[in-house]
Write an enzyme that holds these catalytic residues in place. Structure first.
Site, PDB file in Angstrom:
ATOM      1  N   ASP A 269       0.844  -1.199   0.000  1.00 34.48           N
ATOM      2  CA  ASP A 269       0.000   0.000   0.000  1.00 34.48           C
ATOM      3  C   ASP A 269       0.870   1.237   0.000  1.00 34.48           C
ATOM      4  OD1 ASP A 269       0.981  -0.676   2.556  1.00 34.48           O
ATOM      5  OD2 ASP A 269      -0.349   0.816   3.430  1.00 34.48           O
ATOM      6  N   ILE A 320      -7.026   7.619  -5.759  1.00 33.55           N
ATOM      7  CA  ILE A 320      -5.969   8.608  -5.509  1.00 33.55           C
ATOM      8  C   ILE A 320      -6.667   9.850  -4.965  1.00 33.55           C
ATOM      9  CG2 ILE A 320      -4.090   9.985  -6.473  1.00 33.55           C
ATOM     10  CD1 ILE A 320      -3.372   7.083  -6.666  1.00 33.55           C
ATOM     11  N   GLY A 323     -10.116   9.693  -0.119  1.00 33.56           N
ATOM     12  CA  GLY A 323     -10.308   9.270   1.280  1.00 33.56           C
ATOM     13  C   GLY A 323     -10.648  10.414   2.226  1.00 33.56           C
ATOM     14  N   CYS A 326      -7.708  12.305   3.882  1.00 30.45           N
ATOM     15  CA  CYS A 326      -6.662  12.441   2.873  1.00 30.45           C
ATOM     16  C   CYS A 326      -6.594  13.868   2.340  1.00 30.45           C
ATOM     17  CB  CYS A 326      -7.034  11.461   1.774  1.00 30.45           C
ATOM     18  SG  CYS A 326      -6.207  11.735   0.261  1.00 30.45           S
ATOM     19  N   GLY A 361     -13.658   7.347  -0.223  1.00 32.31           N
ATOM     20  CA  GLY A 361     -14.651   8.269  -0.765  1.00 32.31           C
ATOM     21  C   GLY A 361     -16.100   7.846  -0.563  1.00 32.31           C
ATOM     22  N   MET A 419      -3.203   7.940   6.978  1.00 26.54           N
ATOM     23  CA  MET A 419      -1.936   7.244   7.228  1.00 26.54           C
ATOM     24  C   MET A 419      -0.746   8.075   6.759  1.00 26.54           C
ATOM     25  SD  MET A 419      -2.447   4.676   8.967  1.00 26.54           S
ATOM     26  CE  MET A 419      -0.959   3.700   8.835  1.00 26.54           C
ATOM     27  N   ARG A 428       4.964   6.229  13.123  1.00 24.80           N
ATOM     28  CA  ARG A 428       5.572   5.131  12.367  1.00 24.80           C
ATOM     29  C   ARG A 428       7.080   5.231  12.347  1.00 24.80           C
ATOM     30  NH1 ARG A 428       1.743   5.429   8.480  1.00 24.80           N
ATOM     31  NH2 ARG A 428       3.031   6.540   6.978  1.00 24.80           N
ATOM     32  N   GLU A 445       0.337  13.976   3.583  1.00 25.98           N
ATOM     33  CA  GLU A 445      -0.783  14.043   2.652  1.00 25.98           C
ATOM     34  C   GLU A 445      -2.027  13.499   3.335  1.00 25.98           C
ATOM     35  OE1 GLU A 445      -0.015  12.330  -1.201  1.00 25.98           O
ATOM     36  OE2 GLU A 445       1.913  13.341  -1.365  1.00 25.98           O
TER      37      GLU A 445
END
Ligand code: XMP
Length: 509
Positions: A269, A320, A323, A326, A361, A419, A428, A445
């Site tokens: 991912d 792309i 989300g 996002c 989405g 994420m 992370r 992002e």
């Protein structure tokens, strides 16, 4: 599984849909109601089967996103029990692989047909050791085996109740094998159930001809199997689960450990899956692990889809920038509206049976039907499950001012974060000491949002599936596959492109 594949598209019809959806997303469309043919809009009666990747079928088309505020074991268990699947995120610190592996193990051990490797203990172990193993593993029955794994007995919590450990061995308290009901060889769930009912036992150990332990069947698992007929299970009856690995850093080591824990599907991912980094990562995974079930993403174009198809993946994540958490489109001005992305990627899939996952989405339940009609074999959702009991993270209480009464009340919230948000990156990378400017230089992002805490994700999934069945009924179909077939045969009969005011009338409340 019959009916689980996306129907082949008529190229001319598909190209006209591609034209129509250019620059559009779910909320730009309504669908024209057709004559309904189903008696009941009931997910138990309407076939929603589909696939999440080439060789992993689902009975329900929902996947929970690999986000560290969405999917860990509790979410993945609910999703698989309800017929979908959860993808465990890789949001653990770099090099910290075991925590993610443990989440996979928890899902795989949640319920079973046959437990192939039940927790076991030696006959000469102390009862204290056995009690400690029971409490560590949260398992109430241990199989007693000798050093050659021959079955010697069963030890349950009841055998240890009120027992003081001093000097006592497992063999002093266990029920020995000659007093157990034991089955020799493999057994189907039906036969196991019949034997357990006839012999009035709740546990059935399986052994080979020479008495070596092959597995264990429990009544509790059989009851669960029956209660959850749509659950996503592997060929041993265990729940299925996926896990994300990324494309750099420890991804190969991570993949190796996850595969050892028998994860059902790996997901590479990354934000931009049509890339050199992805090319190398897929090549390395295939070289090291051969034909494992592999999903890769994200892409949003026909070229991106072909790129991943050519590299031999089993599933492709499409999305792309749609989300909820996002900010890619805002920060880079790149992305593809999700309806357009799904149609373009579906066209690129052509004759292949690689699965497309519509990722992101879907912010109202009706978006699910559109995602599955436009091109998704199934749909991945993140923010829809944020704030639920199964979502990871603490509940925090925030003061909220009620506009009507001007009173302040404490409302429980959970955090949803992209994420690629600064906060997720910080965790992370283990860079708590780095200052904000340094982390910002990494290029976030995504963002962090507080979501009101709500009930179980199970209720949300069930509501969504009911609404999907209603969509199928409105669409004049009797199954998900039929709805897609009818739609792609005559898209003009279905698609209504909305004006700004009809969009307001439809989706703004
Ligand atoms: P929803 O809309 O269901 O979408 O919340 C879930 C998907 O959003 C993606 N995702 C991100 N995309 N920056 C992004 O560009 C991020 O920080 C981020 N976090 C999640 C991801 O594809 C997920 O499945």
């Amino acid at each position: 599984m019959a009916g689980s594949e996306f129907p082949r598209l008529d190229r001319d019809a598909a190209l006209s849909v591609a034209d129509l959806v250019r620059g559009c997303t779910f909320d730009d469309f309504l669908l024209t109601p057709q004559r309904s043919i189903v008696a009941r809009r009931d997910p138990a009666a309407i076939d929603l089967s589909c696939r999440v990747s080439q060789r992993v079928a689902l009975k329900r088309p929902i996947v929970s996103a690999n986000m560290d505020t969405v999917t860990r074991a509790p979410m993945a268990i609910v999703q698989a029990e309800e017929g979908g699947i959860g993808i465990i995120d890789r949001g653990f610190r770099a090099g910290d692989i075991q925590p993610q592996v443990r989440e996979v193990e928890i899902v795989k051990r949640t319920q079973h047909g046959v437990i192939g490797d039940p927790y076991s203990v030696a006959p000469d172990a102390s009862v204290d050791e056995a009690a400690a193993l029971m409490s560590r593993s949260r398992v109430g029955t241990l199989v007693v085996v000798d050093e050659r794994r021959r079955l010697k007995g069963l030890l349950t919590e009841r055998d240890l109740r009120f027992v003081r450990g001093e000097g006592l061995r497992v063999s002093d308290r266990m029920t020995p094998v000659d007093r157990l009901v034991v089955h020799t060889g493999a057994v189907s769930a039906e036969d196991a159930e019949r034997i357990m009912v006839e012999r009035k036992v709740k546990k059935l150990p399986l052994v080979s001809g020479d008495g070596t332990l092959l597995g264990l069947v429990t009544a509790r698992d059989l009851v669960k199997q029956r209660r959850l007929p749509f659950a996503t299970r592997d060929d041993q009856g265990r729940l299925r689960v996926g896990a994300a690995i990324g494309a750099t850093g420890d991804y190969l080591e991570r993949a190796a450990e996850l595969l050892k824990a028998e994860v059902d599907v790996l997901v590479i991912d990354i934000a931009h899956g049509h890339s050199q980094v992805m090319d190398r990562a897929i090549g390395e995974v295939r070289k090291r692990f051969g034909d494992v079930e592999l999903i890769a993403g994200n892409v949003g174009t026909a070229e991106g889809t072909k790129f991943l198809l050519d590299r031999g993946v089993n599933g492709i994540k499409v999305g792309i920038g749609p989300g909820g958490g996002c900010t890619t489109r805002m920060t880079t001005s790149f992305g593809v509206p999700q309806a357009q992305a799904l149609v373009d990627c579906r066209l690129a899939i052509d004759e292949s049976d690689v699965a497309l996952i519509a990722d992101g989405g879907i912010h109202r339940h009706g978006g699910l039907a559109l995602a599955l009609m436009f091109g998704g074999d199934c749909a991945m959702l993140g923010s829809a499950f944020a704030g639920t009991e199964e979502a990871p993270g603490e509940v925090v209480h925030k003061s909220v001012l009620l506009p009507e009464s001007q009173k302040t009340v404490k409302v429980p919230f959970k955090v949803l974060r992209g994420m690629a948000s600064l906060e997720a990156i910080r965790d992370r990378l283990d860079v708590e000491d780095a200052d904000r400017v340094e982390i910002e230089a990494l290029g976030a992002e995504g963002m962090e949002i507080s979501v009101p805490a709500r009930g179980s994700a199970r209720t949300i999934v069930r509501d969504m599936l009911k609404h999907l069945c209603s969509s199928i009924s409105y669409g004049g179909a009797a199954s998900l596959r039929e709805l897609r077939e009818l739609f792609w045969k005559e898209p003009d009969r279905y698609l209504i492109k909305l004006s700004a005011s009809s969009r307001r009338e439809s989706y703004e409340r």
